[in-house]
Scaffold this motif. Sequence first.
Motif, PDB file in Angstrom:
ATOM      1  N   LYS A 187       0.873  -1.184   0.000  1.00 51.81           N
ATOM      2  CA  LYS A 187       0.000   0.000   0.000  1.00 51.81           C
ATOM      3  C   LYS A 187       0.903   1.226   0.000  1.00 51.81           C
ATOM      4  O   LYS A 187       1.603   1.479   0.978  1.00 51.81           O
ATOM      5  CB  LYS A 187      -0.866  -0.032   1.253  1.00 51.81           C
ATOM      6  N   GLY A 188       0.917   1.980  -1.108  1.00 51.93           N
ATOM      7  CA  GLY A 188       1.826   3.119  -1.249  1.00 51.93           C
ATOM      8  C   GLY A 188       1.119   4.436  -1.060  1.00 51.93           C
ATOM      9  O   GLY A 188      -0.051   4.591  -1.397  1.00 51.93           O
ATOM     10  N   ASN A 189       1.888   5.400  -0.534  1.00 53.41           N
ATOM     11  CA  ASN A 189       1.369   6.748  -0.309  1.00 53.41           C
ATOM     12  C   ASN A 189       2.480   7.728  -0.688  1.00 53.41           C
ATOM     13  O   ASN A 189       3.550   7.705  -0.082  1.00 53.41           O
ATOM     14  CB  ASN A 189       0.994   6.883   1.166  1.00 53.41           C
ATOM     15  N   TYR A 190       2.229   8.583  -1.691  1.00 57.50           N
ATOM     16  CA  TYR A 190       3.301   9.450  -2.209  1.00 57.50           C
ATOM     17  C   TYR A 190       2.822  10.874  -2.370  1.00 57.50           C
ATOM     18  O   TYR A 190       1.672  11.136  -2.726  1.00 57.50           O
ATOM     19  CB  TYR A 190       3.800   8.931  -3.583  1.00 57.50           C
ATOM     20  N   ARG A 191       3.786  11.795  -2.136  1.00 58.18           N
ATOM     21  CA  ARG A 191       3.498  13.224  -2.343  1.00 58.18           C
ATOM     22  C   ARG A 191       4.649  13.812  -3.144  1.00 58.18           C
ATOM     23  O   ARG A 191       5.810  13.576  -2.827  1.00 58.18           O
ATOM     24  CB  ARG A 191       3.346  13.937  -1.009  1.00 58.18           C
ATOM     25  N   TYR A 192       4.314  14.591  -4.177  1.00 54.25           N
ATOM     26  CA  TYR A 192       5.338  15.162  -5.069  1.00 54.25           C
ATOM     27  C   TYR A 192       5.162  16.671  -5.180  1.00 54.25           C
ATOM     28  O   TYR A 192       4.055  17.197  -5.015  1.00 54.25           O
ATOM     29  CB  TYR A 192       5.228  14.575  -6.484  1.00 54.25           C
ATOM     30  N   ARG A 193       6.283  17.350  -5.541  1.00 48.34           N
ATOM     31  CA  ARG A 193       6.213  18.765  -5.933  1.00 48.34           C
ATOM     32  C   ARG A 193       6.529  18.778  -7.428  1.00 48.34           C
ATOM     33  O   ARG A 193       7.579  18.276  -7.841  1.00 48.34           O
ATOM     34  CB  ARG A 193       7.256  19.581  -5.162  1.00 48.34           C
ATOM     35  N   ALA A 194       5.604  19.333  -8.235  1.00 49.67           N
ATOM     36  CA  ALA A 194       5.774  19.291  -9.697  1.00 49.67           C
ATOM     37  C   ALA A 194       5.718  20.700 -10.267  1.00 49.67           C
ATOM     38  O   ALA A 194       5.060  21.585  -9.700  1.00 49.67           O
ATOM     39  CB  ALA A 194       4.685  18.423 -10.322  1.00 49.67           C
ATOM     40  N   THR A 195       6.423  20.917 -11.381  1.00 47.98           N
ATOM     41  CA  THR A 195       6.389  22.243 -12.027  1.00 47.98           C
ATOM     42  C   THR A 195       6.077  22.091 -13.506  1.00 47.98           C
ATOM     43  O   THR A 195       6.441  21.107 -14.136  1.00 47.98           O
ATOM     44  CB  THR A 195       7.728  22.988 -11.889  1.00 47.98           C
ATOM     45  N   ARG A 196       5.399  23.092 -14.009  1.00 50.04           N
ATOM     46  CA  ARG A 196       5.101  23.171 -15.439  1.00 50.04           C
ATOM     47  C   ARG A 196       5.628  24.514 -15.923  1.00 50.04           C
ATOM     48  O   ARG A 196       5.344  25.552 -15.316  1.00 50.04           O
ATOM     49  CB  ARG A 196       3.581  23.086 -15.638  1.00 50.04           C
ATOM     50  N   VAL A 197       6.416  24.513 -17.012  1.00 47.39           N
ATOM     51  CA  VAL A 197       7.087  25.728 -17.474  1.00 47.39           C
ATOM     52  C   VAL A 197       6.569  26.107 -18.853  1.00 47.39           C
ATOM     53  O   VAL A 197       6.415  25.265 -19.722  1.00 47.39           O
ATOM     54  CB  VAL A 197       8.615  25.505 -17.530  1.00 47.39           C
ATOM     55  N   ARG A 198       6.315  27.427 -18.998  1.00 48.89           N
ATOM     56  CA  ARG A 198       5.895  27.944 -20.320  1.00 48.89           C
ATOM     57  C   ARG A 198       6.785  29.130 -20.666  1.00 48.89           C
ATOM     58  O   ARG A 198       6.970  30.045 -19.848  1.00 48.89           O
ATOM     59  CB  ARG A 198       4.422  28.350 -20.254  1.00 48.89           C
ATOM     60  N   VAL A 199       7.373  29.107 -21.870  1.00 54.15           N
ATOM     61  CA  VAL A 199       8.259  30.194 -22.309  1.00 54.15           C
ATOM     62  C   VAL A 199       7.652  30.846 -23.541  1.00 54.15           C
ATOM     63  O   VAL A 199       7.258  30.141 -24.468  1.00 54.15           O
ATOM     64  CB  VAL A 199       9.664  29.656 -22.643  1.00 54.15           C
ATOM     65  N   TYR A 200       7.579  32.184 -23.542  1.00 51.86           N
ATOM     66  CA  TYR A 200       7.008  32.864 -24.707  1.00 51.86           C
ATOM     67  C   TYR A 200       7.644  34.239 -24.866  1.00 51.86           C
ATOM     68  O   TYR A 200       8.028  34.886 -23.911  1.00 51.86           O
ATOM     69  CB  TYR A 200       5.481  32.997 -24.557  1.00 51.86           C
ATOM     70  N   PRO A 201       7.804  34.689 -26.137  1.00 49.26           N
ATOM     71  CA  PRO A 201       8.356  36.019 -26.378  1.00 49.26           C
ATOM     72  C   PRO A 201       7.249  37.072 -26.370  1.00 49.26           C
ATOM     73  O   PRO A 201       6.124  36.797 -26.787  1.00 49.26           O
ATOM     74  CB  PRO A 201       8.967  35.887 -27.770  1.00 49.26           C
ATOM     75  N   LEU A 202       7.613  38.262 -25.871  1.00 53.54           N
ATOM     76  CA  LEU A 202       6.634  39.359 -25.898  1.00 53.54           C
ATOM     77  C   LEU A 202       7.426  40.657 -25.955  1.00 53.54           C
ATOM     78  O   LEU A 202       8.161  40.968 -25.012  1.00 53.54           O
ATOM     79  CB  LEU A 202       5.743  39.309 -24.650  1.00 53.54           C
ATOM     80  N   GLY A 203       7.360  41.342 -27.077  1.00 53.83           N
ATOM     81  CA  GLY A 203       8.126  42.581 -27.242  1.00 53.83           C
ATOM     82  C   GLY A 203       9.608  42.279 -27.266  1.00 53.83           C
ATOM     83  O   GLY A 203      10.066  41.388 -27.966  1.00 53.83           O
ATOM     84  N   ASP A 204      10.360  43.046 -26.465  1.00 56.30           N
ATOM     85  CA  ASP A 204      11.816  42.871 -26.426  1.00 56.30           C
ATOM     86  C   ASP A 204      12.256  41.831 -25.403  1.00 56.30           C
ATOM     87  O   ASP A 204      13.452  41.692 -25.136  1.00 56.30           O
ATOM     88  CB  ASP A 204      12.494  44.204 -26.076  1.00 56.30           C
ATOM     89  N   TYR A 205      11.308  41.104 -24.810  1.00 58.31           N
ATOM     90  CA  TYR A 205      11.650  40.196 -23.727  1.00 58.31           C
ATOM     91  C   TYR A 205      11.197  38.763 -24.038  1.00 58.31           C
ATOM     92  O   TYR A 205      10.302  38.546 -24.852  1.00 58.31           O
ATOM     93  CB  TYR A 205      11.007  40.650 -22.403  1.00 58.31           C
ATOM     94  N   ILE A 206      11.836  37.825 -23.314  1.00 64.50           N
ATOM     95  CA  ILE A 206      11.406  36.426 -23.331  1.00 64.50           C
ATOM     96  C   ILE A 206      10.920  36.118 -21.922  1.00 64.50           C
ATOM     97  O   ILE A 206      11.673  36.258 -20.946  1.00 64.50           O
ATOM     98  CB  ILE A 206      12.557  35.477 -23.725  1.00 64.50           C
ATOM     99  N   TYR A 207       9.645  35.706 -21.800  1.00 63.28           N
ATOM    100  CA  TYR A 207       9.031  35.454 -20.502  1.00 63.28           C
ATOM    101  C   TYR A 207       9.057  33.967 -20.163  1.00 63.28           C
ATOM    102  O   TYR A 207       8.828  33.126 -21.030  1.00 63.28           O
ATOM    103  CB  TYR A 207       7.586  35.958 -20.503  1.00 63.28           C
ATOM    104  N   THR A 208       9.332  33.645 -18.887  1.00 65.56           N
ATOM    105  CA  THR A 208       9.307  32.254 -18.421  1.00 65.56           C
ATOM    106  C   THR A 208       8.305  32.181 -17.279  1.00 65.56           C
ATOM    107  O   THR A 208       8.484  32.793 -16.227  1.00 65.56           O
ATOM    108  CB  THR A 208      10.691  31.808 -17.909  1.00 65.56           C
ATOM    109  N   GLU A 209       7.223  31.391 -17.516  1.00 63.08           N
ATOM    110  CA  GLU A 209       6.165  31.273 -16.512  1.00 63.08           C
ATOM    111  C   GLU A 209       6.254  29.884 -15.895  1.00 63.08           C
ATOM    112  O   GLU A 209       6.192  28.876 -16.606  1.00 63.08           O
ATOM    113  CB  GLU A 209       4.825  31.457 -17.219  1.00 63.08           C
ATOM    114  N   THR A 210       6.446  29.785 -14.570  1.00 59.69           N
ATOM    115  CA  THR A 210       6.590  28.489 -13.888  1.00 59.69           C
ATOM    116  C   THR A 210       5.416  28.306 -12.940  1.00 59.69           C
ATOM    117  O   THR A 210       5.210  29.135 -12.034  1.00 59.69           O
ATOM    118  CB  THR A 210       7.907  28.432 -13.096  1.00 59.69           C
ATOM    119  N   SER A 211       4.656  27.226 -13.128  1.00 62.22           N
ATOM    120  CA  SER A 211       3.514  26.917 -12.254  1.00 62.22           C
ATOM    121  C   SER A 211       3.880  25.761 -11.342  1.00 62.22           C
ATOM    122  O   SER A 211       4.450  24.765 -11.792  1.00 62.22           O
ATOM    123  CB  SER A 211       2.293  26.529 -13.098  1.00 62.22           C
TER     124      SER A 211
END
Lengths: 246, 360
Positions: free
Chosen positions: B165-189
């Motif tokens: 009988k297993g019980n697990y907890r994780y920390r996970a991230t989802r990353v989105r990268v997109y350009p906007l104007g003169d910058y490159i944005y990195t959004e981490t959830s």
Amino acid sequence: MRKLASLLIIFILLFVSVSASAVLDDTDSLKESRAELEKAAEEFYNDHEIGIYMATVRYSSGDIDYDADVYYHKNGFGKGEEKSGIMLYVATFDREYCIYAYGKAMDIFKPNAFDYVEDNVVKYLSETDFNGAFKEFYLSSEHIVSLYEAGTPYKAPFNYVLWAVIAVIVGGIAGIIYVSSLKKSMNTVHFNHRATRYAEGMNVSVLRDMFLFRTVTRVRKPQNNSSGGSRSSVGGGSFSSRSGKF
Amino acid sequence: MAAQEFRCLNCGGEAVFDTTSQKMKCPFCDAEYETDALKSYEEALKEDTDDDMHFEAPANQWEENASVKRYKCNTCGGRIIANAEEGVTTCPYCDSEIIITEQFSGDLKPDTVIPFKLNKKEAIDKLYKYFNSKKLLPNDFKDKRHLQEIKGIYVPFWLYSAKAKGNYRYRATRVRVYPLGDYIYTETSFFLVQRGGTLQFNNVPVDGSEKMPDDMMESLEPYDLNEAVDFNTAYLAGFLADRYDVESETASKRANERIANTSEEQFRSTVVGYNAVTVEHSSVQLEESKAKYALLPVWLLTTKWKDKKYVFAMNGQTGKMVGDLPVDKGKYLRRLLTFGGIFASSVFLLGYLLWLGGIL
């Protein structure tokens, strides 16, 4: 009235001769060879259908390829509809150079042709021998264009030593990978840290994904600081160049 | 202590277990017996009584200790001394094979056994072919003569079954990268992910012998336990066998480790759709756990080459072979230079052809 007309004619001729000159020496570095270079440039144009231009200036703006492009079009360089030409542009005080090609000259001066001209010219520039550098520029360009027109475009000699070294390194790495894989198959004893083949009937009763928070960071897009290659020209289309410091 | 060998009821020769027919067979008169027939005969023999004529034992009698035990050969009456865990041995006087039944009776009786499927000749042939396929193996190591020293051994194993009988907890991230104007944005959830449930494990094997290298025994897996049968000493005839000397409780630690690793891996595989996942908490509880004692067949070859010992093992059921083999340095260098030389020449030729074609 006559005096005014004469002055006007002289001015026009001056303008024409200034814009028609293939050698523009703002720093007086080419006093000894200017006449010779002018003559060579005229012969070059008569023999081929592209112009050859030589220019010295004091300073570079930091982007000498862009400076050369502006200079080329500002001074009305280039022959024919496509304004074809090849130019050596040297910022003598900043010790920077740019070999510039536009129009049909871009088809003739490919990267290995730029290598050839650059290697020959930089030898003189390093010794601050501007006369020698520009003479060599003319001779090297003449050689490249002649070969092109003869149907045998310039090809750098095959570098036997370089390719022998590459072959030995790549062959050595490939050989090591091969015998290492044979050697690995000789050792088959290992712990089995899993019991996957003995597992069955998985039942997932807890399945929860919870959003916590979000962060956003940004970085400025990198600028284009190339030291050569093809770029957009102020005169329309694109130009190719090779630049550096000496 | 009583030891046992199997005598042919027809000619009196020593019967052994035949891997091909899966029956007891006499090599002298070819008589075959079902294992049950000989078992009934064994039981009848037990009803015989011994003479009871004894004298007071003199002083300084030989005392049995924990590491060796004393037996009597039923064929010639010779006295044999064997290691405490040995289950099958050979009489040094009459060369009879002796199965020490005490090692496999009562609490020590195995629950199950997988009989040998490959006989000695088949094992030697497979081993010889395997050695020949190894291009870096020294030629004198492949000498067929020393392969005759291969021994068939029943190795004691513990087989563990449980519901994990297993019980697990994780920390996970989802990353989105997109350009906007003169910058490159990195959004981490960032996400909290929980997984839990059960996973059934059946017959996870752990070897119960101190003598056998654990990594080697694990490398021999898998065994097909569908072919396991109830234990009978008849199967041991013709082979060596030891009883366990690693207790079930001790061996279970390894089973627990393998079960925990697999449980974590299986539940982790259900966490999908993220760029990165880290485990924050994991726990495994075992329910309905039980252990079985089994004897599994292994062909073993121990050999010495240039003063170094090499052990080679083969799964006596499936024929899978494992072992660490020596490398002939001369062959290693020759292959390196030959292959490397051919590859280097090809690269050089390719470069020249590309230059000729105007590509370089």
